[in-house]
Design an enzyme around this catalytic site. Structure first.
Site, PDB file in Angstrom:
ATOM      1  N   ASN A   7       0.873  -1.167   0.000  1.00  0.00           N
ATOM      2  CA  ASN A   7       0.000   0.000   0.000  1.00  0.00           C
ATOM      3  C   ASN A   7       0.916   1.225   0.000  1.00  0.00           C
ATOM      4  O   ASN A   7       1.420   1.638   1.039  1.00  0.00           O
ATOM      5  CB  ASN A   7      -0.897  -0.042   1.241  1.00  0.00           C
ATOM      6  CG  ASN A   7      -1.846   1.145   1.310  1.00  0.00           C
ATOM      7  OD1 ASN A   7      -1.784   2.050   0.486  1.00  0.00           O
ATOM      8  ND2 ASN A   7      -2.717   1.139   2.293  1.00  0.00           N
ATOM      9  N   LYS A  14       3.482   0.891   2.960  1.00  0.00           N
ATOM     10  CA  LYS A  14       3.089  -0.120   3.940  1.00  0.00           C
ATOM     11  C   LYS A  14       3.189  -1.477   3.273  1.00  0.00           C
ATOM     12  O   LYS A  14       2.889  -1.607   2.072  1.00  0.00           O
ATOM     13  CB  LYS A  14       1.641   0.112   4.397  1.00  0.00           C
ATOM     14  CG  LYS A  14       1.477   1.308   5.290  1.00  0.00           C
ATOM     15  CD  LYS A  14       0.076   1.309   5.895  1.00  0.00           C
ATOM     16  CE  LYS A  14      -0.216   2.643   6.519  1.00  0.00           C
ATOM     17  NZ  LYS A  14      -1.590   3.082   6.369  1.00  0.00           N
ATOM     18  N   ARG A  86      -2.692  -2.172  -3.316  1.00  0.00           N
ATOM     19  CA  ARG A  86      -3.881  -1.362  -3.128  1.00  0.00           C
ATOM     20  C   ARG A  86      -3.797  -0.209  -4.125  1.00  0.00           C
ATOM     21  O   ARG A  86      -2.799   0.524  -4.147  1.00  0.00           O
ATOM     22  CB  ARG A  86      -3.913  -0.791  -1.712  1.00  0.00           C
ATOM     23  CG  ARG A  86      -5.092   0.111  -1.539  1.00  0.00           C
ATOM     24  CD  ARG A  86      -4.984   0.940  -0.318  1.00  0.00           C
ATOM     25  NE  ARG A  86      -6.188   1.749  -0.217  1.00  0.00           N
ATOM     26  CZ  ARG A  86      -6.251   2.887   0.444  1.00  0.00           C
ATOM     27  NH1 ARG A  86      -5.199   3.336   1.075  1.00  0.00           N
ATOM     28  NH2 ARG A  86      -7.370   3.556   0.489  1.00  0.00           N
ATOM     29  N   HIS A 175     -13.114   2.810   0.033  1.00  0.00           N
ATOM     30  CA  HIS A 175     -13.066   1.790   1.097  1.00  0.00           C
ATOM     31  C   HIS A 175     -13.659   0.469   0.629  1.00  0.00           C
ATOM     32  O   HIS A 175     -14.100  -0.352   1.433  1.00  0.00           O
ATOM     33  CB  HIS A 175     -13.884   2.222   2.341  1.00  0.00           C
ATOM     34  CG  HIS A 175     -13.274   3.332   3.140  1.00  0.00           C
ATOM     35  ND1 HIS A 175     -14.038   4.264   3.793  1.00  0.00           N
ATOM     36  CD2 HIS A 175     -11.993   3.634   3.418  1.00  0.00           C
ATOM     37  CE1 HIS A 175     -13.264   5.117   4.433  1.00  0.00           C
ATOM     38  NE2 HIS A 175     -12.002   4.758   4.214  1.00  0.00           N
ATOM     39  N   ARG A 234     -12.148  15.416   7.912  1.00  0.00           N
ATOM     40  CA  ARG A 234     -12.925  15.776   6.706  1.00  0.00           C
ATOM     41  C   ARG A 234     -14.366  16.099   7.086  1.00  0.00           C
ATOM     42  O   ARG A 234     -14.945  15.447   7.956  1.00  0.00           O
ATOM     43  CB  ARG A 234     -12.930  14.616   5.708  1.00  0.00           C
ATOM     44  CG  ARG A 234     -11.635  14.455   4.970  1.00  0.00           C
ATOM     45  CD  ARG A 234     -11.651  13.215   4.097  1.00  0.00           C
ATOM     46  NE  ARG A 234     -10.632  12.282   4.520  1.00  0.00           N
ATOM     47  CZ  ARG A 234     -10.573  11.003   4.138  1.00  0.00           C
ATOM     48  NH1 ARG A 234     -11.472  10.515   3.317  1.00  0.00           N
ATOM     49  NH2 ARG A 234      -9.617  10.232   4.573  1.00  0.00           N
ATOM     50  N   GLY A 323     -11.086   1.314  12.952  1.00  0.00           N
ATOM     51  CA  GLY A 323     -10.664   1.761  14.284  1.00  0.00           C
ATOM     52  C   GLY A 323     -11.801   2.154  15.225  1.00  0.00           C
ATOM     53  O   GLY A 323     -11.885   1.671  16.352  1.00  0.00           O
ATOM     54  N   GLY A 325     -15.293   1.918  14.486  1.00  0.00           N
ATOM     55  CA  GLY A 325     -16.387   0.940  14.420  1.00  0.00           C
ATOM     56  C   GLY A 325     -16.124  -0.305  15.245  1.00  0.00           C
ATOM     57  O   GLY A 325     -17.043  -0.873  15.852  1.00  0.00           O
ATOM     58  N   GLU A 374      -8.087  -5.336   5.241  1.00  0.00           N
ATOM     59  CA  GLU A 374      -7.978  -5.001   3.821  1.00  0.00           C
ATOM     60  C   GLU A 374      -6.822  -5.748   3.156  1.00  0.00           C
ATOM     61  O   GLU A 374      -6.930  -6.170   2.012  1.00  0.00           O
ATOM     62  CB  GLU A 374      -7.808  -3.484   3.660  1.00  0.00           C
ATOM     63  CG  GLU A 374      -9.099  -2.742   3.967  1.00  0.00           C
ATOM     64  CD  GLU A 374      -8.921  -1.274   4.260  1.00  0.00           C
ATOM     65  OE1 GLU A 374      -8.515  -0.949   5.401  1.00  0.00           O
ATOM     66  OE2 GLU A 374      -9.175  -0.455   3.373  1.00  0.00           O
TER      67      GLU A 374
HETATM   68  P1  ADP Z   1      -7.651   4.261   8.758  1.00  0.00           P
HETATM   69  O1  ADP Z   1      -8.991   4.702   8.282  1.00  0.00           O
HETATM   70  O2  ADP Z   1      -6.588   5.286   8.586  1.00  0.00           O
HETATM   71  O3  ADP Z   1      -7.257   2.870   8.311  1.00  0.00           O
HETATM   72  P2  ADP Z   1      -8.180   3.107  11.377  1.00  0.00           P
HETATM   73  O4  ADP Z   1      -9.190   2.155  10.890  1.00  0.00           O
HETATM   74  O5  ADP Z   1      -6.937   2.559  11.994  1.00  0.00           O
HETATM   75  O6  ADP Z   1      -7.767   4.202  10.325  1.00  0.00           O
HETATM   76  O7  ADP Z   1      -8.898   4.046  12.430  1.00  0.00           O
HETATM   77  C1  ADP Z   1      -8.214   5.080  13.045  1.00  0.00           C
HETATM   78  C2  ADP Z   1      -9.106   5.779  14.046  1.00  0.00           C
HETATM   79  O8  ADP Z   1      -9.750   4.806  14.871  1.00  0.00           O
HETATM   80  C3  ADP Z   1      -8.309   6.645  14.996  1.00  0.00           C
HETATM   81  O9  ADP Z   1      -8.214   7.938  14.534  1.00  0.00           O
HETATM   82  C4  ADP Z   1      -9.145   6.600  16.243  1.00  0.00           C
HETATM   83  O10 ADP Z   1     -10.035   7.687  16.211  1.00  0.00           O
HETATM   84  C5  ADP Z   1      -9.955   5.346  16.158  1.00  0.00           C
HETATM   85  N1  ADP Z   1      -9.600   4.345  17.173  1.00  0.00           N
HETATM   86  C6  ADP Z   1      -8.569   3.464  17.164  1.00  0.00           C
HETATM   87  N2  ADP Z   1      -8.577   2.708  18.274  1.00  0.00           N
HETATM   88  C7  ADP Z   1      -9.652   3.108  18.996  1.00  0.00           C
HETATM   89  C8  ADP Z   1     -10.223   2.732  20.250  1.00  0.00           C
HETATM   90  N3  ADP Z   1      -9.688   1.777  20.992  1.00  0.00           N
HETATM   91  N4  ADP Z   1     -11.330   3.379  20.659  1.00  0.00           N
HETATM   92  C9  ADP Z   1     -11.878   4.355  19.925  1.00  0.00           C
HETATM   93  N5  ADP Z   1     -11.404   4.761  18.742  1.00  0.00           N
HETATM   94  C10 ADP Z   1     -10.312   4.155  18.277  1.00  0.00           C
END
Ligand code: ADP
Length: 389
Positions: A7, A14, A86, A175, A234, A323, A325, A374
């Site tokens: 990626n 990455k 990717r 996504h 955003r 992250g 969700g 992913e």
């Molecule tokens: P990307 O979309 O860049 O792949 P991620 O899926 O890793 O990002 O999500 C990143 C976001 O997830 C972080 O900015 C943070 O807000 C949130 N996050 C990560 N771990 C936690 C957690 N334990 N609790 C709440 N939010 C989290």
């Protein structure tokens, strides 16, 4: 078979090395960061961290592979049998993952006009592999391709149709790799192939997708990944007249407005400080701006789910991923509290524990928490495509 997933971003590469023979287990994953700056940093999940001097993407790849050899992950470059990339934008040309030929690379390059920030580094990653691993087959897996099944009524903007025909202006959605992976997991749990599932990818970038029969029928991101939900930095949906009005009000340039909408808005814009959901949660009891950011964030997700339940004329399941969700039980709770009208009943304890199924047995809509992967999806698609060749 060892598959390397790449990626390549604007300042980083990455990587993840996976073994398809062992259910796509990860042998090593990491990043070469700060490309284009003074010094570069290699780090991986084995705890290795090194500062180095790398001039190009191909040097970064060479460094990564030599690191694998040094730490006995592979014996030679030839152990890697395929590379999965990717690629952010596949336009309308790529509805599926595709083996990269010179012609494909040319088309991906042409599509850079639709994704000027994303496709060029992806292309650099592909070129690096061509140079360092010249005989190894490469596959492109596109963020947009899952959404190519959307009907015209969902992907067209209410603009002069000419703009679509002449300039490819339409909703593409992003996504896709994550939505595909999570949907497949959801369909396995539901054991119902024709289920109506709404998938919510909530990470730094956020998007919602409406799916039926395993296919995307609508999605919240549009021509670019700026549309739809509120995100870390955003803004998501806004009145399309606003950017023009802002240029006048703030006496500024389109470039500055682009920066404002992409980098200074969302959670960060409303809270004034935090783009990370963990910080918003940690401060929202005493900081009214963080509280407001949280409220807007969850309200908008609920609105999209409501709209997509209508688009699908019903919904069997809602799946949360990425992250936020996967981890932020409080976000899922606030969103689900809006949706009791659908007969949705959250199991509070299971939600708190991030269990895979977080609704009660009586709930009319199932809510799932599914970790996205992913890289695994890219590796699986790469293996599938090369096996069929
Ligand atoms: P990307 O979309 O860049 O792949 P991620 O899926 O890793 O990002 O999500 C990143 C976001 O997830 C972080 O900015 C943070 O807000 C949130 N996050 C990560 N771990 C936690 C957690 N334990 N609790 C709440 N939010 C989290």
């Amino acid at each position: 078979m060892l598959i390397l997933v790449i990626n390549a971003g604007s300042s980083s590469m990455k990587f993840q090395l996976m073994d398809s023979g062992k259910n796509f287990t990860t042998l090593v994953k990491g990043i070469v960061d700060r490309l284009g700056q003074e010094e570069q940093i290699y780090s991986d999940n084995k705890g290795h961290k090194e500062t180095t001097k790398i001039e190009s993407y191909s040097e970064a790849l060479d460094y990564i592979l030599k690191h694998f050899i040094k730490h006995n992950v592979i014996k030679s470059f030839q152990d890697i049998k395929a590379v999965g990339h990717r690629v952010v934008h596949g336009g309308e040309a790529y509805k599926k993952p595709t083996v990269i030929t010179p012609k494909v690379l040319k088309t991906i390059t042409e599509l850079s006009s639709l994704a000027p920030l994303h496709n060029p580094p992806n292309i650099e990653g592909i070129k690096a592999c061509k140079k360092v691993l010249p005989t190894i087959p490469q596959v492109a897996v596109f963020d947009t391709s899952f959404h190519q099944t959307m009907p015209e009524k969902a992907f067209l903007y209410a603009l002069p149709l000419e703009l679509y025909k002449k300039h490819n202006i339409r909703r593409y959605g992003f996504h896709g790799t994550s939505h595909t992976y999570v949907l497949q997991q959801a369909l396995k749990i539901l054991n119902k192939k024709n289920a109506k599932v709404i998938t919510c990818h909530l990470g730094n970038g956020c998007s919602v997708t409406a799916t039926r029969n395993g296919k995307s029928v609508d999605t919240s991101m549009g021509f670019t990944p700026l549309e739809g939900l509120m995100m870390g930095t955003r803004c998501g949906d806004l009145d399309p007249a606003l950017p023009l009005a802002l240029i006048k009000t703030l006496k500024t340039t389109p470039e500055k407005i682009d920066q404002l909408l992409n980098r200074e808005s969302g959670l960060k814009g409303i809270s004034g400080k935090y783009s990370d959901m963990r910080d918003i949660w940690a401060t929202c009891k005493k900081d009214s701006k963080s509280k407001l950011a949280m409220e807007i964030y969850c309200y908008r997700i609920a609105k999209y789910i409501g709209a997509y339940a209508a688009a699908l004329n019903g919904v069997d399941a809602i799946a949360f991923t990425a992250g936020i969700g996967e981890n932020a039980w409080y976000v899922r709770k606030m969103v689900c509290d809006y949706l009791t009208f659908l007969g949705l009943a959250l199991d509070k304890k299971k939600n708190l524990l991030n269990k895979p199924l977080i609704t009660t047995p009586k709930s009319k809509v199932k809510v799932l928490v599914i970790p996205t992967n992913e890289e695994k999806e890219i590796a699986q698609e790469t293996a599938k495509l090369l096996k069929n060749k």
